[in-house]
Design a protein around this motif. Structure first.
Motif, PDB file in Angstrom:
ATOM      1  N   SER A 137     -50.224  18.432 -33.385  1.00  0.00           N
ATOM      2  CA  SER A 137     -48.965  18.478 -32.642  1.00  0.00           C
ATOM      3  C   SER A 137     -48.533  19.915 -32.337  1.00  0.00           C
ATOM      4  O   SER A 137     -47.626  20.129 -31.547  1.00  0.00           O
ATOM      5  CB  SER A 137     -47.858  17.757 -33.411  1.00  0.00           C
ATOM      6  OG  SER A 137     -47.542  18.460 -34.600  1.00  0.00           O
ATOM      7  N   LEU A 138     -49.199  20.885 -32.953  1.00  0.00           N
ATOM      8  CA  LEU A 138     -48.869  22.282 -32.699  1.00  0.00           C
ATOM      9  C   LEU A 138     -49.810  22.858 -31.650  1.00  0.00           C
ATOM     10  O   LEU A 138     -51.002  22.561 -31.652  1.00  0.00           O
ATOM     11  CB  LEU A 138     -48.959  23.094 -33.996  1.00  0.00           C
ATOM     12  CG  LEU A 138     -48.024  22.666 -35.119  1.00  0.00           C
ATOM     13  CD1 LEU A 138     -48.289  23.487 -36.371  1.00  0.00           C
ATOM     14  CD2 LEU A 138     -46.569  22.795 -34.688  1.00  0.00           C
ATOM     15  N   PRO A 139     -49.293  23.709 -30.764  1.00  0.00           N
ATOM     16  CA  PRO A 139     -50.139  24.240 -29.691  1.00  0.00           C
ATOM     17  C   PRO A 139     -51.295  25.114 -30.185  1.00  0.00           C
ATOM     18  O   PRO A 139     -52.323  25.198 -29.525  1.00  0.00           O
ATOM     19  CB  PRO A 139     -49.171  25.050 -28.827  1.00  0.00           C
ATOM     20  CG  PRO A 139     -47.950  25.237 -29.638  1.00  0.00           C
ATOM     21  CD  PRO A 139     -47.932  24.162 -30.686  1.00  0.00           C
ATOM     22  N   ASP A 140     -51.145  25.739 -31.328  1.00  0.00           N
ATOM     23  CA  ASP A 140     -52.192  26.626 -31.841  1.00  0.00           C
ATOM     24  C   ASP A 140     -53.068  25.958 -32.896  1.00  0.00           C
ATOM     25  O   ASP A 140     -53.643  26.623 -33.749  1.00  0.00           O
ATOM     26  CB  ASP A 140     -51.567  27.897 -32.419  1.00  0.00           C
ATOM     27  CG  ASP A 140     -50.708  27.612 -33.650  1.00  0.00           C
ATOM     28  OD1 ASP A 140     -50.301  26.443 -33.842  1.00  0.00           O
ATOM     29  OD2 ASP A 140     -50.453  28.548 -34.416  1.00  0.00           O
ATOM     30  N   TRP A 141     -53.235  24.651 -32.810  1.00  0.00           N
ATOM     31  CA  TRP A 141     -53.926  23.913 -33.861  1.00  0.00           C
ATOM     32  C   TRP A 141     -55.354  24.403 -34.085  1.00  0.00           C
ATOM     33  O   TRP A 141     -55.863  24.336 -35.196  1.00  0.00           O
ATOM     34  CB  TRP A 141     -53.905  22.408 -33.602  1.00  0.00           C
ATOM     35  CG  TRP A 141     -54.691  21.959 -32.409  1.00  0.00           C
ATOM     36  CD1 TRP A 141     -54.236  21.805 -31.140  1.00  0.00           C
ATOM     37  CD2 TRP A 141     -56.075  21.611 -32.383  1.00  0.00           C
ATOM     38  NE1 TRP A 141     -55.246  21.380 -30.320  1.00  0.00           N
ATOM     39  CE2 TRP A 141     -56.384  21.258 -31.058  1.00  0.00           C
ATOM     40  CE3 TRP A 141     -57.078  21.569 -33.339  1.00  0.00           C
ATOM     41  CZ2 TRP A 141     -57.654  20.857 -30.672  1.00  0.00           C
ATOM     42  CZ3 TRP A 141     -58.349  21.171 -32.958  1.00  0.00           C
ATOM     43  CH2 TRP A 141     -58.620  20.818 -31.636  1.00  0.00           C
ATOM     44  N   SER A 165     -56.423  27.458 -34.077  1.00  0.00           N
ATOM     45  CA  SER A 165     -56.477  28.727 -34.812  1.00  0.00           C
ATOM     46  C   SER A 165     -55.819  28.651 -36.195  1.00  0.00           C
ATOM     47  O   SER A 165     -55.726  29.656 -36.885  1.00  0.00           O
ATOM     48  CB  SER A 165     -55.798  29.832 -33.990  1.00  0.00           C
ATOM     49  OG  SER A 165     -54.429  29.522 -33.805  1.00  0.00           O
ATOM     50  N   GLN A 166     -55.387  27.469 -36.588  1.00  0.00           N
ATOM     51  CA  GLN A 166     -54.743  27.319 -37.893  1.00  0.00           C
ATOM     52  C   GLN A 166     -55.743  27.563 -39.015  1.00  0.00           C
ATOM     53  O   GLN A 166     -56.880  27.092 -38.960  1.00  0.00           O
ATOM     54  CB  GLN A 166     -54.172  25.901 -38.058  1.00  0.00           C
ATOM     55  CG  GLN A 166     -53.043  25.567 -37.143  1.00  0.00           C
ATOM     56  CD  GLN A 166     -52.671  24.090 -37.246  1.00  0.00           C
ATOM     57  OE1 GLN A 166     -53.167  23.353 -38.097  1.00  0.00           O
ATOM     58  NE2 GLN A 166     -51.805  23.647 -36.363  1.00  0.00           N
ATOM     59  N   ILE A 167     -55.294  28.304 -40.009  1.00  0.00           N
ATOM     60  CA  ILE A 167     -56.101  28.498 -41.213  1.00  0.00           C
ATOM     61  C   ILE A 167     -55.811  27.314 -42.130  1.00  0.00           C
ATOM     62  O   ILE A 167     -54.657  27.053 -42.465  1.00  0.00           O
ATOM     63  CB  ILE A 167     -55.750  29.826 -41.906  1.00  0.00           C
ATOM     64  CG1 ILE A 167     -56.081  30.985 -40.972  1.00  0.00           C
ATOM     65  CG2 ILE A 167     -56.492  29.944 -43.230  1.00  0.00           C
ATOM     66  CD1 ILE A 167     -55.607  32.322 -41.467  1.00  0.00           C
ATOM     67  N   ARG A 168     -56.861  26.609 -42.506  1.00  0.00           N
ATOM     68  CA  ARG A 168     -56.670  25.405 -43.313  1.00  0.00           C
ATOM     69  C   ARG A 168     -57.252  25.620 -44.702  1.00  0.00           C
ATOM     70  O   ARG A 168     -58.413  25.989 -44.854  1.00  0.00           O
ATOM     71  CB  ARG A 168     -57.301  24.206 -42.626  1.00  0.00           C
ATOM     72  CG  ARG A 168     -56.610  23.860 -41.314  1.00  0.00           C
ATOM     73  CD  ARG A 168     -57.144  22.594 -40.705  1.00  0.00           C
ATOM     74  NE  ARG A 168     -58.576  22.547 -40.502  1.00  0.00           N
ATOM     75  CZ  ARG A 168     -59.203  23.053 -39.450  1.00  0.00           C
ATOM     76  NH1 ARG A 168     -58.523  23.659 -38.518  1.00  0.00           N
ATOM     77  NH2 ARG A 168     -60.512  22.942 -39.342  1.00  0.00           N
ATOM     78  N   ILE A 169     -56.411  25.383 -45.702  1.00  0.00           N
ATOM     79  CA  ILE A 169     -56.839  25.483 -47.093  1.00  0.00           C
ATOM     80  C   ILE A 169     -56.496  24.156 -47.760  1.00  0.00           C
ATOM     81  O   ILE A 169     -55.361  23.682 -47.661  1.00  0.00           O
ATOM     82  CB  ILE A 169     -56.121  26.651 -47.811  1.00  0.00           C
ATOM     83  CG1 ILE A 169     -56.456  27.969 -47.114  1.00  0.00           C
ATOM     84  CG2 ILE A 169     -56.506  26.685 -49.283  1.00  0.00           C
ATOM     85  CD1 ILE A 169     -55.646  29.149 -47.610  1.00  0.00           C
ATOM     86  N   ASP A 170     -57.471  23.563 -48.433  1.00  0.00           N
ATOM     87  CA  ASP A 170     -57.215  22.304 -49.128  1.00  0.00           C
ATOM     88  C   ASP A 170     -56.165  22.521 -50.201  1.00  0.00           C
ATOM     89  O   ASP A 170     -56.023  23.606 -50.763  1.00  0.00           O
ATOM     90  CB  ASP A 170     -58.510  21.754 -49.724  1.00  0.00           C
ATOM     91  CG  ASP A 170     -59.519  21.389 -48.637  1.00  0.00           C
ATOM     92  OD1 ASP A 170     -59.096  21.124 -47.499  1.00  0.00           O
ATOM     93  OD2 ASP A 170     -60.726  21.398 -48.934  1.00  0.00           O
ATOM     94  N   GLU A 171     -55.392  21.481 -50.481  1.00  0.00           N
ATOM     95  CA  GLU A 171     -54.230  21.561 -51.373  1.00  0.00           C
ATOM     96  C   GLU A 171     -54.524  20.902 -52.715  1.00  0.00           C
ATOM     97  O   GLU A 171     -54.907  19.725 -52.770  1.00  0.00           O
ATOM     98  CB  GLU A 171     -53.048  20.856 -50.707  1.00  0.00           C
ATOM     99  CG  GLU A 171     -51.773  20.874 -51.480  1.00  0.00           C
ATOM    100  CD  GLU A 171     -50.988  22.161 -51.275  1.00  0.00           C
ATOM    101  OE1 GLU A 171     -50.059  22.381 -52.066  1.00  0.00           O
ATOM    102  OE2 GLU A 171     -51.277  22.923 -50.346  1.00  0.00           O
ATOM    103  N   LYS A 172     -54.335  21.662 -53.787  1.00  0.00           N
ATOM    104  CA  LYS A 172     -54.423  21.075 -55.122  1.00  0.00           C
ATOM    105  C   LYS A 172     -53.174  20.225 -55.310  1.00  0.00           C
ATOM    106  O   LYS A 172     -52.053  20.716 -55.201  1.00  0.00           O
ATOM    107  CB  LYS A 172     -54.473  22.163 -56.191  1.00  0.00           C
ATOM    108  CG  LYS A 172     -54.428  21.620 -57.599  1.00  0.00           C
ATOM    109  CD  LYS A 172     -54.354  22.736 -58.621  1.00  0.00           C
ATOM    110  CE  LYS A 172     -54.041  22.173 -59.989  1.00  0.00           C
ATOM    111  NZ  LYS A 172     -53.768  23.222 -60.956  1.00  0.00           N
TER     112      LYS A 172
END
Length: 175
Positions: free
Chosen positions: A155-159, A161-168
């Motif tokens: 839903s974000l225009p910059d999807w 380039s998002q840095i994705r880190i898995d969540e504990k």
């Protein structure tokens, strides 16, 4: 005969209205919008404590639990089944108290868990994050840690380039 048909029609209408009211009540009770989650987090006082958050229904995930947490497991099961659900957790990260609200079935995205995070004592927040409904676990030193896989927020225009880190999400004892 006309009276009987009229009474039956009235009873049928009342039953249908009753079913609709019950359905709407149940749906609203289980649904937690993004705005509601965000507003709840924003309403937390800067001097809120872990104990206060726990009294408000947040689960403390800062320590290794003795066993799987039933509420978290139930939320993840609902998410995997594409059902609506809400999970409120709290803990400490980098010496900062956090409060997080996770919602599955958010905004018509049944395949996504959406999370909002605030650090109430510093009045800072993280951007909304999206996660897959499937989790993965890592076993190490008699401890199991459950993670959420970070996925793009389309839903974000910059999807892209998002840095994705898995969540504990939390840890519990394997014994």
């Amino acid at each position: 005969m006309k009276n009987y048909i009229s009474k039956m029609a009235s009873i049928s209408v009342i039953i249908v209205i009753g079913v609709i009211v019950i359905y709407v009540w149940i749906s609203k009770k289980e649904y937690y919008s993004g705005d509601a989650a965000w507003n709840e987090l924003l309403s937390l006082d800067a001097d809120v404590t872990m104990q206060t958050l726990q009294e408000k229904g947040y689960i403390d995930v800062s320590q290794v639990m003795d066993s799987q947490n039933h509420t978290i497991t139930s939320f993840l099961k609902n998410a995997g089944n594409r059902e609506r659900g809400i999970l409120k957790i709290t803990g400490v990260s980098d010496d900062k108290l956090f409060a997080k609200i996770l919602v599955c079935g958010y905004s018509g995205k049944p395949e996504t868990i959406v999370m909002w995070t605030i650090y109430p004592n510093t009045q800072q927040a993280d951007a909304r994050k999206c996660f897959a409904t499937e989790t993965f676990s890592v076993s190490e030193d008699d401890m199991i840690t459950v993670y959420l896989e970070n996925i793009p927020d389309y839903s974000l225009p910059d999807w892209e380039s998002q840095i994705r880190i898995d969540e504990k999400l939390y840890s519990y004892s394997a014994q």
